[in-house]
Design an enzyme around this catalytic site. Structure first.
Site, PDB file in Angstrom:
ATOM      1  N   THR A  87      17.948  47.978  56.749  1.00 20.35           N
ATOM      2  CA  THR A  87      18.914  48.972  57.224  1.00 20.35           C
ATOM      3  C   THR A  87      18.117  50.225  57.583  1.00 20.35           C
ATOM      4  OG1 THR A  87      20.555  48.094  55.689  1.00 20.35           O
ATOM      5  CG2 THR A  87      20.989  50.266  56.639  1.00 20.35           C
ATOM      6  N   LYS A 162      26.517  48.256  61.088  1.00 17.35           N
ATOM      7  CA  LYS A 162      26.259  48.334  59.634  1.00 17.35           C
ATOM      8  C   LYS A 162      26.658  49.713  59.077  1.00 17.35           C
ATOM      9  CE  LYS A 162      24.057  47.741  55.645  1.00 17.35           C
ATOM     10  NZ  LYS A 162      24.344  46.759  54.635  1.00 17.35           N
ATOM     11  N   LYS A 237      22.017  56.144  50.887  1.00 19.67           N
ATOM     12  CA  LYS A 237      21.116  55.931  52.034  1.00 19.67           C
ATOM     13  C   LYS A 237      21.926  55.611  53.296  1.00 19.67           C
ATOM     14  CE  LYS A 237      17.987  52.611  54.046  1.00 19.67           C
ATOM     15  NZ  LYS A 237      17.233  51.372  53.975  1.00 19.67           N
TER      16      LYS A 237
HETATM   17  P1  NAD Z   1      12.922  46.651  48.098  1.00 20.77           P
HETATM   18  O1  NAD Z   1      12.380  48.018  47.874  1.00 20.77           O
HETATM   19  O2  NAD Z   1      13.194  45.763  46.930  1.00 20.77           O
HETATM   20  O3  NAD Z   1      11.936  45.851  49.101  1.00 20.77           O
HETATM   21  C1  NAD Z   1      11.198  46.434  50.132  1.00 20.77           C
HETATM   22  C2  NAD Z   1       9.800  45.825  50.104  1.00 20.77           C
HETATM   23  O4  NAD Z   1       9.042  46.344  51.196  1.00 20.77           O
HETATM   24  C3  NAD Z   1       9.010  46.166  48.834  1.00 20.77           C
HETATM   25  O5  NAD Z   1       8.595  44.967  48.195  1.00 20.77           O
HETATM   26  C4  NAD Z   1       7.818  46.980  49.339  1.00 20.77           C
HETATM   27  O6  NAD Z   1       6.627  46.750  48.597  1.00 20.77           O
HETATM   28  C5  NAD Z   1       7.701  46.472  50.761  1.00 20.77           C
HETATM   29  N1  NAD Z   1       6.984  47.394  51.638  1.00 20.77           N
HETATM   30  C6  NAD Z   1       7.120  48.740  51.757  1.00 20.77           C
HETATM   31  N2  NAD Z   1       6.294  49.210  52.704  1.00 20.77           N
HETATM   32  C7  NAD Z   1       5.626  48.137  53.201  1.00 20.77           C
HETATM   33  C8  NAD Z   1       4.640  47.979  54.221  1.00 20.77           C
HETATM   34  N3  NAD Z   1       4.172  49.027  54.906  1.00 20.77           N
HETATM   35  N4  NAD Z   1       4.169  46.734  54.451  1.00 20.77           N
HETATM   36  C9  NAD Z   1       4.636  45.669  53.759  1.00 20.77           C
HETATM   37  N5  NAD Z   1       5.575  45.753  52.781  1.00 20.77           N
HETATM   38  C10 NAD Z   1       6.058  46.982  52.529  1.00 20.77           C
HETATM   39  O7  NAD Z   1      14.237  46.863  48.961  1.00 20.77           O
HETATM   40  P2  NAD Z   1      15.427  45.785  49.211  1.00 20.77           P
HETATM   41  O8  NAD Z   1      16.513  46.013  48.229  1.00 20.77           O
HETATM   42  O9  NAD Z   1      14.825  44.436  49.384  1.00 20.77           O
HETATM   43  O10 NAD Z   1      15.998  46.328  50.614  1.00 20.77           O
HETATM   44  C11 NAD Z   1      15.328  46.078  51.839  1.00 20.77           C
HETATM   45  C12 NAD Z   1      16.202  46.576  52.968  1.00 20.77           C
HETATM   46  O11 NAD Z   1      17.461  45.908  52.930  1.00 20.77           O
HETATM   47  C13 NAD Z   1      16.522  48.079  52.910  1.00 20.77           C
HETATM   48  O12 NAD Z   1      16.463  48.599  54.212  1.00 20.77           O
HETATM   49  C14 NAD Z   1      17.917  48.122  52.331  1.00 20.77           C
HETATM   50  O13 NAD Z   1      18.647  49.269  52.754  1.00 20.77           O
HETATM   51  C15 NAD Z   1      18.520  46.848  52.926  1.00 20.77           C
HETATM   52  N6  NAD Z   1      19.631  46.289  52.146  1.00 20.77           N
HETATM   53  C16 NAD Z   1      19.530  46.165  50.788  1.00 20.77           C
HETATM   54  C17 NAD Z   1      20.597  45.624  50.071  1.00 20.77           C
HETATM   55  C18 NAD Z   1      20.509  45.456  48.567  1.00 20.77           C
HETATM   56  O14 NAD Z   1      21.558  45.173  47.962  1.00 20.77           O
HETATM   57  N7  NAD Z   1      19.353  45.593  47.949  1.00 20.77           N
HETATM   58  C19 NAD Z   1      21.758  45.223  50.737  1.00 20.77           C
HETATM   59  C20 NAD Z   1      21.814  45.333  52.133  1.00 20.77           C
HETATM   60  C21 NAD Z   1      20.734  45.870  52.824  1.00 20.77           C
END
Ligand code: NAD
Length: 290
Positions: A87, A162, A237
């Site tokens: 997102t 979204k 967010k």
């Molecule tokens: P998270 O923080 O668990 O995962 C993100 C991952 O990206 C981490 O493992 C981090 O190490 C990695 N990362 C960061 N910078 C990086 C880079 N430069 N290169 C490679 N890896 C890198 O977050 P999440 O909960 O998995 O969410 C991911 C996305 O999904 C977000 O944009 C969030 O808004 C969206 N989202 C999350 C949910 C939820 O319920 N968690 C629901 C819908 C959407």
């Protein structure tokens, strides 16, 4: 298919696992998270992208997406598709799509709804912006990771869908919680309130499917001490992204703006961090009219 997967955190890891289970060859890269079983570890984002037909990114925000895109786009094979499922702000989605198009690649913004549970069960909903051909290429993967993929329009349309959806959700959850707190003070039983509203014109997903009152309605995070679920900081967010987009598009969104301000107070000043976004109800319970 050969798939590069960048960002294997809470959401990315189970999504990648489902692709592996379905027989795809997934090469992953993450700065910190371990590789899920069956995902080959690359030494860099570029390496994960080099031979992939589709590169999926699942990253924290638009700035990180832009940095990663800068690195992977030159490494990708012509005709491959970059599919961002994070997102992020609409502008970043459009900028990355433009950069990908210039390099002869397809690009999709495909944020998801359904949370970690949906990612694990393969029941996410994908809201997708980008070209038809790229959508058709990735469609079989959406079908593995999710139960529904809606092609919303050109680049940025997925992110637009979204944040509009989550602006409705945030504002609706707040008003549902304040109505319960008002009902308490009026001496109205919560179960009776649910029985009426859930079958009357005040009904909503927040009331009917995710009731913020413990012990009332179907099982929800309220019944588990408001453990997320969907954390309040993630709602904040998305509400901030909605206000950033409204600012850029000159749209008047007074309730969206108020919802963002309330979640900001809750998360940053009132111990809401780490609680489900429906924990607005105990917040309202303790408050008085000011
Ligand atoms: P998270 O923080 O668990 O995962 C993100 C991952 O990206 C981490 O493992 C981090 O190490 C990695 N990362 C960061 N910078 C990086 C880079 N430069 N290169 C490679 N890896 C890198 O977050 P999440 O909960 O998995 O969410 C991911 C996305 O999904 C977000 O944009 C969030 O808004 C969206 N989202 C999350 C949910 C939820 O319920 N968690 C629901 C819908 C959407």
């Amino acid at each position: 298919m050969k798939i590069g997967f960048i960002g294997l955190g809470n959401m990315g890891a189970p999504m990648a696992r489902n692709l592996v289970k379905a027989g795809h060859a997934v090469t992953g890269f993450d700065l910190a998270a371990p590789m899920p079983e069956g995902v080959a570890k690359a030494a860099s984002a570029a390496e994960a992208a080099t031979e992939a037909q589709v590169v999926i990114t699942m990253l924290p925000n638009g700035a990180i997406l832009r940095t990663v895109a800068q690195e992977v786009i030159p490494a990708m094979a012509k005709g491959a598709v970059l599919c961002d499922c994070s997102t992020v702000d609409v502008e970043s989605a459009r900028a990355v799509a433009e950069q990908a198009a210039k390099a002869g690649l397809g690009a999709l913004d495909a944020p998801v709804s359904g949370g970690i549970g949906g990612a694990e069960a393969g029941t996410l909903t994908f809201m997708v912006g980008g070209g038809e051909a790229a959508f058709e290429t990735v469609r079989p993967l959406f079908e593995i990771m999710g139960q529904k993929a809606v092609h919303c329009g050109e680049a940025g349309a997925g992110q637009a869908a979204k944040i509009c959806n989550n602006m409705i959700l945030g504002a609706t959850m707040i008003v549902t919680c304040e109505a319960f707190a008002l009902a308490d003070k009026l001496g109205l039983d919560r179960q009776k309130m649910f029985d009426v509203v859930s079958t009357s014109s005040g009904y909503s997903w927040s009331m009917n499917a995710y009731c913020p009152a413990p012990g009332v309605g179907p099982q929800s995070p309220a019944d588990n001490d408001y453990k997320p679920g969907f954390a309040a900081e993630l709602m904040l967010k998305d509400l901030r992204l909605s206000q950033q987009a409204a600012e850029a598009a000159d749209a008047d969104t007074p309730l969206g703006r108020m919802a963002a301000a309330l979640y900001e107070d809750f998360v940053e000043r009132e111990n809401g961090m780490g609680k489900d976004f429906s924990a607005m109800l105990p917040r309202f319970e303790t408050r008085h009219r000011s």
